[in-house]
Design a protein around this motif. Structure first.
Motif, PDB file in Angstrom:
ATOM      1  N   GLY A 232      31.597  33.476  38.644  1.00  0.00           N
ATOM      2  CA  GLY A 232      32.426  34.150  39.619  1.00  0.00           C
ATOM      3  C   GLY A 232      31.921  35.513  39.971  1.00  0.00           C
ATOM      4  N   GLY A 233      30.852  35.975  39.358  1.00  0.00           N
ATOM      5  CA  GLY A 233      30.328  37.293  39.655  1.00  0.00           C
ATOM      6  C   GLY A 233      30.913  38.350  38.750  1.00  0.00           C
ATOM      7  N   THR A 234      31.735  37.961  37.771  1.00  0.00           N
ATOM      8  CA  THR A 234      32.396  38.932  36.913  1.00  0.00           C
ATOM      9  C   THR A 234      31.483  39.372  35.783  1.00  0.00           C
ATOM     10  OG1 THR A 234      34.492  37.852  37.368  1.00  0.00           O
ATOM     11  CG2 THR A 234      34.433  39.315  35.483  1.00  0.00           C
ATOM     12  N   TRP A 235      31.462  40.662  35.533  1.00  0.00           N
ATOM     13  CA  TRP A 235      30.747  41.228  34.384  1.00  0.00           C
ATOM     14  C   TRP A 235      31.745  42.137  33.710  1.00  0.00           C
ATOM     15  CZ3 TRP A 235      29.269  45.196  31.454  1.00  0.00           C
ATOM     16  CH2 TRP A 235      28.135  45.030  30.661  1.00  0.00           C
ATOM     17  N   TYR A 236      31.846  42.097  32.389  1.00  0.00           N
ATOM     18  CA  TYR A 236      32.885  42.915  31.781  1.00  0.00           C
ATOM     19  C   TYR A 236      32.299  43.931  30.815  1.00  0.00           C
ATOM     20  CZ  TYR A 236      32.713  39.766  27.723  1.00  0.00           C
ATOM     21  OH  TYR A 236      32.324  39.033  26.651  1.00  0.00           O
ATOM     22  N   ALA A 237      32.937  45.118  30.804  1.00  0.00           N
ATOM     23  CA  ALA A 237      32.458  46.223  29.979  1.00  0.00           C
ATOM     24  C   ALA A 237      33.371  46.373  28.774  1.00  0.00           C
ATOM     25  CB  ALA A 237      32.452  47.515  30.797  1.00  0.00           C
ATOM     26  N   LEU A 238      32.953  45.851  27.649  1.00  0.00           N
ATOM     27  CA  LEU A 238      33.683  46.042  26.397  1.00  0.00           C
ATOM     28  C   LEU A 238      33.074  47.267  25.718  1.00  0.00           C
ATOM     29  CD1 LEU A 238      33.987  42.400  25.067  1.00  0.00           C
ATOM     30  CD2 LEU A 238      35.695  43.757  26.243  1.00  0.00           C
TER      31      LEU A 238
ATOM     32  N   ARG B 250      36.722  39.021  46.551  1.00  0.00           N
ATOM     33  CA  ARG B 250      35.270  38.834  46.518  1.00  0.00           C
ATOM     34  C   ARG B 250      34.811  37.817  47.553  1.00  0.00           C
ATOM     35  NH1 ARG B 250      33.737  36.377  42.322  1.00  0.00           N
ATOM     36  NH2 ARG B 250      35.646  36.201  41.117  1.00  0.00           N
ATOM     37  N   GLY B 251      35.648  36.809  47.812  1.00  0.00           N
ATOM     38  CA  GLY B 251      35.300  35.822  48.807  1.00  0.00           C
ATOM     39  C   GLY B 251      35.337  36.355  50.222  1.00  0.00           C
ATOM     40  N   ARG B 252      35.996  37.503  50.424  1.00  0.00           N
ATOM     41  CA  ARG B 252      36.093  38.071  51.765  1.00  0.00           C
ATOM     42  C   ARG B 252      35.036  39.135  52.033  1.00  0.00           C
ATOM     43  NH1 ARG B 252      41.806  38.735  50.653  1.00  0.00           N
ATOM     44  NH2 ARG B 252      41.574  40.976  50.992  1.00  0.00           N
ATOM     45  N   LEU B 253      34.326  39.561  50.988  1.00  0.00           N
ATOM     46  CA  LEU B 253      33.311  40.605  51.136  1.00  0.00           C
ATOM     47  C   LEU B 253      31.912  40.017  50.996  1.00  0.00           C
ATOM     48  CD1 LEU B 253      35.170  43.314  49.055  1.00  0.00           C
ATOM     49  CD2 LEU B 253      34.431  43.638  51.419  1.00  0.00           C
ATOM     50  N   ALA B 254      30.930  40.735  51.543  1.00  0.00           N
ATOM     51  CA  ALA B 254      29.583  40.173  51.618  1.00  0.00           C
ATOM     52  C   ALA B 254      28.814  40.269  50.316  1.00  0.00           C
ATOM     53  CB  ALA B 254      28.800  40.879  52.732  1.00  0.00           C
ATOM     54  N   ASP B 255      28.979  41.364  49.549  1.00  0.00           N
ATOM     55  CA  ASP B 255      28.026  41.596  48.458  1.00  0.00           C
ATOM     56  C   ASP B 255      28.682  42.423  47.356  1.00  0.00           C
ATOM     57  OD1 ASP B 255      25.379  41.340  47.352  1.00  0.00           O
ATOM     58  OD2 ASP B 255      25.043  43.445  47.852  1.00  0.00           O
ATOM     59  N   VAL B 256      29.554  41.799  46.586  1.00  0.00           N
ATOM     60  CA  VAL B 256      30.275  42.527  45.539  1.00  0.00           C
ATOM     61  C   VAL B 256      30.276  41.728  44.246  1.00  0.00           C
ATOM     62  CG1 VAL B 256      31.790  43.748  47.145  1.00  0.00           C
ATOM     63  CG2 VAL B 256      32.513  41.542  46.223  1.00  0.00           C
ATOM     64  N   ARG B 257      30.548  42.434  43.151  1.00  0.00           N
ATOM     65  CA  ARG B 257      30.758  41.811  41.847  1.00  0.00           C
ATOM     66  C   ARG B 257      31.956  42.489  41.190  1.00  0.00           C
ATOM     67  NH1 ARG B 257      25.324  41.265  38.377  1.00  0.00           N
ATOM     68  NH2 ARG B 257      26.788  40.139  37.038  1.00  0.00           N
ATOM     69  N   THR B 258      32.477  41.824  40.181  1.00  0.00           N
ATOM     70  CA  THR B 258      33.624  42.356  39.444  1.00  0.00           C
ATOM     71  C   THR B 258      33.185  42.856  38.080  1.00  0.00           C
ATOM     72  OG1 THR B 258      35.212  40.915  40.539  1.00  0.00           O
ATOM     73  CG2 THR B 258      35.854  41.776  38.402  1.00  0.00           C
ATOM     74  N   VAL B 259      33.728  43.984  37.664  1.00  0.00           N
ATOM     75  CA  VAL B 259      33.571  44.490  36.305  1.00  0.00           C
ATOM     76  C   VAL B 259      34.963  44.640  35.701  1.00  0.00           C
ATOM     77  CG1 VAL B 259      32.987  46.511  34.918  1.00  0.00           C
ATOM     78  CG2 VAL B 259      31.356  45.654  36.585  1.00  0.00           C
ATOM     79  N   ALA B 260      35.190  44.023  34.562  1.00  0.00           N
ATOM     80  CA  ALA B 260      36.452  44.158  33.838  1.00  0.00           C
ATOM     81  C   ALA B 260      36.260  45.213  32.753  1.00  0.00           C
ATOM     82  CB  ALA B 260      36.855  42.821  33.228  1.00  0.00           C
TER      83      ALA B 260
ATOM     84  N   GLY C 249      47.112  52.289  28.685  1.00  0.00           N
ATOM     85  CA  GLY C 249      48.317  51.684  29.228  1.00  0.00           C
ATOM     86  C   GLY C 249      48.408  50.203  28.970  1.00  0.00           C
ATOM     87  N   ARG C 250      47.653  49.729  27.956  1.00  0.00           N
ATOM     88  CA  ARG C 250      47.628  48.311  27.592  1.00  0.00           C
ATOM     89  C   ARG C 250      47.102  47.437  28.725  1.00  0.00           C
ATOM     90  NH1 ARG C 250      52.783  46.804  23.824  1.00  0.00           N
ATOM     91  NH2 ARG C 250      52.640  48.588  22.393  1.00  0.00           N
ATOM     92  N   ARG C 251      46.263  47.995  29.572  1.00  0.00           N
ATOM     93  CA  ARG C 251      45.798  47.274  30.758  1.00  0.00           C
ATOM     94  C   ARG C 251      44.279  47.267  30.851  1.00  0.00           C
ATOM     95  NH1 ARG C 251      49.915  46.350  34.437  1.00  0.00           N
ATOM     96  NH2 ARG C 251      51.895  47.381  33.902  1.00  0.00           N
ATOM     97  N   THR C 252      43.753  46.154  31.320  1.00  0.00           N
ATOM     98  CA  THR C 252      42.335  46.044  31.666  1.00  0.00           C
ATOM     99  C   THR C 252      42.174  46.441  33.126  1.00  0.00           C
ATOM    100  OG1 THR C 252      41.947  44.259  30.082  1.00  0.00           O
ATOM    101  CG2 THR C 252      40.396  44.448  31.904  1.00  0.00           C
ATOM    102  N   ALA C 253      41.187  47.255  33.421  1.00  0.00           N
ATOM    103  CA  ALA C 253      40.944  47.689  34.796  1.00  0.00           C
ATOM    104  C   ALA C 253      39.943  46.756  35.459  1.00  0.00           C
ATOM    105  CB  ALA C 253      40.426  49.121  34.817  1.00  0.00           C
ATOM    106  N   CYS C 254      40.357  46.139  36.543  1.00  0.00           N
ATOM    107  CA  CYS C 254      39.501  45.207  37.284  1.00  0.00           C
ATOM    108  C   CYS C 254      38.869  45.950  38.455  1.00  0.00           C
ATOM    109  CB  CYS C 254      40.302  44.019  37.801  1.00  0.00           C
ATOM    110  SG  CYS C 254      41.217  43.114  36.514  1.00  0.00           S
ATOM    111  N   LEU C 255      37.553  46.160  38.379  1.00  0.00           N
ATOM    112  CA  LEU C 255      36.836  46.866  39.430  1.00  0.00           C
ATOM    113  C   LEU C 255      36.088  45.870  40.305  1.00  0.00           C
ATOM    114  CD1 LEU C 255      35.071  49.690  37.345  1.00  0.00           C
ATOM    115  CD2 LEU C 255      37.434  49.596  38.128  1.00  0.00           C
ATOM    116  N   VAL C 256      36.072  46.159  41.598  1.00  0.00           N
ATOM    117  CA  VAL C 256      35.168  45.472  42.520  1.00  0.00           C
ATOM    118  C   VAL C 256      34.112  46.483  42.922  1.00  0.00           C
ATOM    119  CG1 VAL C 256      34.928  44.485  44.821  1.00  0.00           C
ATOM    120  CG2 VAL C 256      36.792  43.762  43.364  1.00  0.00           C
ATOM    121  N   LEU C 257      32.861  46.177  42.586  1.00  0.00           N
ATOM    122  CA  LEU C 257      31.747  47.084  42.838  1.00  0.00           C
ATOM    123  C   LEU C 257      30.737  46.432  43.767  1.00  0.00           C
ATOM    124  CD1 LEU C 257      30.996  48.314  39.191  1.00  0.00           C
ATOM    125  CD2 LEU C 257      32.417  49.432  40.892  1.00  0.00           C
TER     126      LEU C 257
END
Length: 603
Positions: free
Chosen positions: A351-357, A446-456, A468-476
């Motif tokens: 899905g293009g997702t990359w996550y930063a632990l 992501r399906g509406r944009l031309a060239d993006v990936r997700t970082v969690a 805040g007990r939350r994961t931040a979902c970035l579109v980069l």
């Protein structure tokens, strides 16, 4: 009562046991219904044979009934395979067969997904192709050819961990055949068996069904998924058949690493076509790429990846789960076993997702930071925050990015934006589920944009409360900045700093040849965004602005979106960002030929 009559609709009881609830879909052979099994108190899918003409010749009618029985027999032989829809039973009702199948809750077929979301990323196509290939190979080893591999016969559904589209299933063995058994081939005299545009050339010319022919159809399906249209689609079925036999497929423009696979599968000569073994190895390499190409998080940046520990919840109440059936399963090559075992992890990659632990162990200095010392933020991210990202060693997506916040999105071109903040009950749950939740929450955007990936960006162990007990979902931006807010964070009337933030179905007010503003599609607008196309690496930006309209007219024609070609024509936008990053992505639009405005009633 004849199948297909008005009384065969919702509420009808089949074989005294199955209550039809609603139609799920249909095809050339019949309708598929959602039904309630009164005996087991669960939901199943029933396939009903439909005869369009009650006076259909008896020979053809008998052939279609026989094909239904054959479908049940063939699919039942693959029962227990993880990528084949399970057939429970075949029964007679009013003299015709009905096939009782597994109901796959939440499923969408690949054809509908492509229509809603647009083309898929190469890695996502490879993951789907790998699963379908596994199902086909299992059938081929039993002598069963599918003969109708196409997007409409591939279902995508949530997997047991809840990851969207994580489960891939091949369905509809209704026209399959076992050529070495002397079994009757149920080919109607009036039609080819299979779907025009996905048939192998040797099949279109009247040749036999073979494993190589199924592989060609798989190649057509993957080409459609990654390019947005079938390789031999033409204005008429006859022209499509002729193209399959005599023409080469259009050169793929978006396939990336998938291009060699498509080239191997779409060879005209079945003897020279890529084998299942070679195709499997190539697809596996795309789905689980080498670290130097698509690096994963390193151990020091976090704990085990979520797919190693993801729980498997019990099946939902009301779902029919078949009893285990002893089956002789072929041994999968090591590469495929590793890929299939990836489960949720595969979905993140495709899905293009990359996550930063980026967290650290408790007690280590800096552990109280929300996302750890590597990410470096002292305060938690908020939804809508624009961010700047600096990558270790300067290589994008190689390790967790060091982030800085721009809450107002007013600074220099941001790399991306926080678009979702899913909550978790614990730091462990955030690590296990956060990346998948981000993949799900950002999929549509992501399906509406031309060239993006997700970082969690997952909270650090000691920073869970601070985040805040939350994961931040970035579109980069996948290869460079995004140049501004994305999604619903863009205000109407705002000028686009770069076409990189234009989204499919955006409506534009064009002030000049170089400036466009976002406006509501319900009112007057000059252009509407339809999709994207990439130009060659040797095309300069100046050249792009002169040739992009023609490229868009060829690759993203407005007529494919319901616009009258006598009234509308293709337009385009090319910006410096795509040329600085090297992607050479052009935004394709539709506009009126006479230069007039477009209204909200357009398709």
């Amino acid at each position: 009562m004849p199948s297909g009559s008005p009384a065969s609709g919702a509420g009808r009881v089949i074989a005294g046991r199955y209550v039809l609830l609603r139609r799920l879909g249909g095809g050339g052979m019949g309708h598929v219904w959602l039904a309630h099994d009164q005996r087991l108190a669960c939901e199943v899918a029933l396939k009903e044979i439909v005869f369009g003409d009650p006076a259909e010749p008896g020979q053809d009618r008998d052939a279609r009934v026989a094909r239904a029985r054959a479908e049940a027999r063939h699919a039942a032989g693959l029962r227990g395979h993880p990528h084949v829809v399970t057939v429970h039973d075949v029964l007679e009702h009013d003299g015709l067969p009905w096939i009782v199948m597994e109901y796959v809750a939440g499923a969408v077929d690949l054809r509908d997904l492509l229509a809603r979301r647009g083309r898929l990323a190469p890695a996502e196509c490879a993951r789907i192709g790998l699963a379908v290939l596994d199902a086909l190979t299992a059938g081929h080893e039993r002598g069963v050819m599918h003969r109708d591999v196409k997007p409409a016969n591939i279902l995508l559904a949530p997997d047991r961990a809840g990851a969207p589209y994580g489960r891939v299933l091949l369905t509809d063995y209704g026209i399959s055949v076992q050529p070495d058994t002397g079994e009757t081939r149920y080919t109607l005299a009036s039609a080819l068996i299979g779907t025009v545009g996905y048939l192998a050339p040797e099949r279109a010319a009247g040749g036999p069904a073979t494993p190589a022919a199924d592989l060609f159809s798989l190649g057509c399906t993957l080409y459609h998924a990654v390019e947005g249209r079938a390789p031999f689609a033409r204005a008429s079925p006859l022209a499509s058949v002729a193209a399959v036999v005599t023409e080469e497929p259009r050169p793929p423009l978006r396939a990336g690493a998938l291009e060699p696979v498509l080239r191997g599968l779409l060879v005209k000569d079945p003897g020279l076509r890529a084998s299942a073994r070679d195709t499997e190895a190539e697809l596996a390499r795309i789905v689980t790429p080498q670290s130097e190409t698509y690096p994963r998080a390193q151990p020091e940046f976090g704990s085990r990846p979520p797919w190693e520990t993801a729980p498997h919840p019990p099946a939902p109440v009301g779902t029919c789960v078949p009893s285990p059936v002893p089956t002789r399963r072929r041994r999968r090559p090591h590469a495929l076993r590793a890929v299939l075992a990836g489960g949720l992890g595969l979905l993140l990659t495709l899905g293009g997702t990359w996550y930063a632990l980026a967290g650290r162990e408790p007690g280590v200095p800096g552990a109280a930071l929300p996302y750890g010392e590597a990410v470096g933020l002292a305060e938690p991210l908020a939804e809508g925050d624009c961010v700047r990202a600096e990558w270790p060693g300067g290589t994008r997506f190689a390790g967790p990015p060091r982030l800085s916040r721009d809450p107002a999105c007013t600074g220099r071109a941001p790399d991306g934006q926080v678009v979702a903040l899913p909550a978790s009950a614990s730091a462990g749950e955030a690590r296990e589920r956060g990346p998948a939740l981000c993949e799900e929450r950002t999929r549509e955007l992501r399906g509406r944009l031309a060239d993006v990936r997700t970082v969690a960006v997952v909270p650090a162990p000691d920073g869970f409360e601070a985040a805040g007990r939350r994961t931040a979902c970035l579109v980069l931006g996948a290869h460079g900045p995004l140049y501004g807010p994305v999604g619903d964070r863009r205000r109407p009337g705002t000028a686009f700093a770069d076409p990189a933030t234009m989204q499919r179905r955006d409506c534009l007010d064009v002030r000049s040849g170089r400036e466009a503003r976002l406006v509501s599609c319900a009112g007057e607008h000059d252009e509407q965004v339809l999709g994207f196309v990439r130009l060659g690496g040797d095309v300069t930006l100046a050249e792009a602005r002169s040739v992009a309209d023609a490229a868009c007219a060829r690759e993203v024609p407005p007529r494919d979106y319901g616009f009258d070609p006598s009234v509308h024509t293709a337009g385009s936008w090319a910006g410096q960002g795509a040329w600085k990053s090297g992607t050479h992505a052009v935004v394709c639009t539709v506009k009126r030929r006479n230069g007039g405005t477009m209204e909200g009633a357009e398709p």
